[in-house]
Design a protein around this motif. Structure first.
Motif, PDB file in Angstrom:
ATOM      1  N   PHE A  78       0.825  -1.203   0.000  1.00 20.05           N
ATOM      2  CA  PHE A  78       0.000   0.000   0.000  1.00 20.05           C
ATOM      3  C   PHE A  78       0.866   1.262   0.000  1.00 20.05           C
ATOM      4  O   PHE A  78       0.621   2.202  -0.767  1.00 20.05           O
ATOM      5  CB  PHE A  78      -0.934  -0.014   1.208  1.00 20.05           C
ATOM      6  CG  PHE A  78      -1.729   1.240   1.389  1.00 20.05           C
ATOM      7  CD1 PHE A  78      -2.616   1.669   0.413  1.00 20.05           C
ATOM      8  CD2 PHE A  78      -1.603   1.999   2.538  1.00 20.05           C
ATOM      9  CE1 PHE A  78      -3.352   2.820   0.574  1.00 20.05           C
ATOM     10  CE2 PHE A  78      -2.328   3.162   2.711  1.00 20.05           C
ATOM     11  CZ  PHE A  78      -3.212   3.571   1.733  1.00 20.05           C
ATOM     12  N   CYS A  82       1.091   4.053  -2.990  1.00 18.70           N
ATOM     13  CA  CYS A  82       0.849   5.481  -2.729  1.00 18.70           C
ATOM     14  C   CYS A  82       2.026   6.326  -3.196  1.00 18.70           C
ATOM     15  O   CYS A  82       1.839   7.385  -3.801  1.00 18.70           O
ATOM     16  CB  CYS A  82       0.586   5.708  -1.246  1.00 18.70           C
ATOM     17  SG  CYS A  82      -1.025   5.139  -0.701  1.00 18.70           S
ATOM     18  N   ILE A 111      -7.469   9.069   2.816  1.00 14.08           N
ATOM     19  CA  ILE A 111      -7.082   7.690   3.112  1.00 14.08           C
ATOM     20  C   ILE A 111      -7.533   7.304   4.520  1.00 14.08           C
ATOM     21  O   ILE A 111      -8.061   6.205   4.733  1.00 14.08           O
ATOM     22  CB  ILE A 111      -5.566   7.501   2.941  1.00 14.08           C
ATOM     23  CG1 ILE A 111      -5.196   7.593   1.464  1.00 14.08           C
ATOM     24  CG2 ILE A 111      -5.106   6.174   3.517  1.00 14.08           C
ATOM     25  CD1 ILE A 111      -3.701   7.642   1.202  1.00 14.08           C
ATOM     26  N   CYS A 114     -11.186   6.639   4.419  1.00 13.49           N
ATOM     27  CA  CYS A 114     -11.438   5.331   3.798  1.00 13.49           C
ATOM     28  C   CYS A 114     -11.151   4.196   4.781  1.00 13.49           C
ATOM     29  O   CYS A 114     -11.904   3.212   4.838  1.00 13.49           O
ATOM     30  CB  CYS A 114     -10.587   5.163   2.539  1.00 13.49           C
ATOM     31  SG  CYS A 114     -11.128   6.166   1.156  1.00 13.49           S
ATOM     32  N   VAL A 119     -12.584   0.401   4.239  1.00 15.64           N
ATOM     33  CA  VAL A 119     -12.190   0.031   2.884  1.00 15.64           C
ATOM     34  C   VAL A 119     -10.923  -0.809   3.013  1.00 15.64           C
ATOM     35  O   VAL A 119      -9.969  -0.381   3.669  1.00 15.64           O
ATOM     36  CB  VAL A 119     -11.936   1.274   2.006  1.00 15.64           C
ATOM     37  CG1 VAL A 119     -11.400   0.886   0.636  1.00 15.64           C
ATOM     38  CG2 VAL A 119     -13.193   2.114   1.889  1.00 15.64           C
ATOM     39  N   VAL A 121      -7.353  -2.421   2.708  1.00 18.11           N
ATOM     40  CA  VAL A 121      -6.079  -1.829   2.291  1.00 18.11           C
ATOM     41  C   VAL A 121      -5.689  -2.323   0.904  1.00 18.11           C
ATOM     42  O   VAL A 121      -5.180  -1.553   0.090  1.00 18.11           O
ATOM     43  CB  VAL A 121      -4.981  -2.137   3.335  1.00 18.11           C
ATOM     44  CG1 VAL A 121      -3.625  -1.665   2.853  1.00 18.11           C
ATOM     45  CG2 VAL A 121      -5.311  -1.475   4.652  1.00 18.11           C
ATOM     46  N   MET A 124      -7.414  -0.209  -1.734  1.00 17.27           N
ATOM     47  CA  MET A 124      -6.794   1.105  -1.905  1.00 17.27           C
ATOM     48  C   MET A 124      -5.440   0.986  -2.599  1.00 17.27           C
ATOM     49  O   MET A 124      -5.094   1.813  -3.447  1.00 17.27           O
ATOM     50  CB  MET A 124      -6.635   1.797  -0.546  1.00 17.27           C
ATOM     51  CG  MET A 124      -7.955   2.201   0.067  1.00 17.27           C
ATOM     52  SD  MET A 124      -7.783   3.198   1.560  1.00 17.27           S
ATOM     53  CE  MET A 124      -7.129   2.006   2.710  1.00 17.27           C
ATOM     54  N   ALA A 128      -4.649   2.680  -6.218  1.00 18.11           N
ATOM     55  CA  ALA A 128      -3.533   3.624  -6.327  1.00 18.11           C
ATOM     56  C   ALA A 128      -2.533   3.150  -7.373  1.00 18.11           C
ATOM     57  O   ALA A 128      -2.022   3.947  -8.168  1.00 18.11           O
ATOM     58  CB  ALA A 128      -2.849   3.792  -4.978  1.00 18.11           C
TER      59      ALA A 128
END
Length: 160
Positions: A78, A82, A111, A114, A119, A121, A124, A128
């Motif tokens: 993650f 990002c 974030i 979220c 949400v 990880v 996300m 991203a």
């Protein structure tokens, strides 16, 4: 853990900002090197990994026993996605550092929201990563840094 990671990503975004400016303004000849886009991204992540050594040592030393190894791997993925998205966004257009910091703060807040709404990880991270790939493919090779507008506005012409 994910919320702490989201907050710790924001300060490192400024490093990415200055890295991109260094690469595209201070040393424009770097763009002409025969490096593929994945190689350039690897060269971005090497100093980021070195910067994260103290943070990783603290996290590993105090790793919660309830957290599984694949969750730790997902958090690293993650963070990497990002960072890649931040790097890709910088090629969309020139942005002053003040506006960049405001956008990063807004993104970190988004974030956190979220995460509070549960949400996952991995979702996300995937979003991203996909957004970063799209932006890099579209804007990386067409980006041309024009320099600081402030420098051009303060320069006087010899005719005045």
């Amino acid at each position: 853990m994910a919320m702490g990671l989201a907050i710790s990503i924001a300060p490192h975004a400024l490093f990415i900002y200055h890295y991109q400016r260094f690469e595209n303004d201070d040393h424009r000849w770097l763009r002409s090197l025969p490096l593929s886009l994945p190689q350039r991204v690897v060269y971005l992540f090497i100093p980021l990994a070195v910067i994260h050594i103290p943070e990783l040592s603290i996290v590993i030393g105090h790793f919660p026993s309830s957290l599984r190894w694949y969750e730790g791997f997902m958090l690293i993925t993650f963070a990497a996605s990002c960072y890649l998205l931040i790097y890709a966004c910088l090629f969309v257009g020139k942005i002053p550092v003040e506006k960049f910091i405001k956008r990063i703060a807004g993104a970190a807040l988004l974030i956190v929201v979220c995460i509070l709404f549960r949400v996952p990880v991995w979702v996300m991270a995937l979003l991203a990563f996909i957004a970063a790939l799209i932006l890099l493919r579209k804007h990386f090779y067409t980006f041309e840094f024009q320099g600081d507008e402030d420098e051009r506005n303060t320069t006087t012409s010899p005719h005045h």
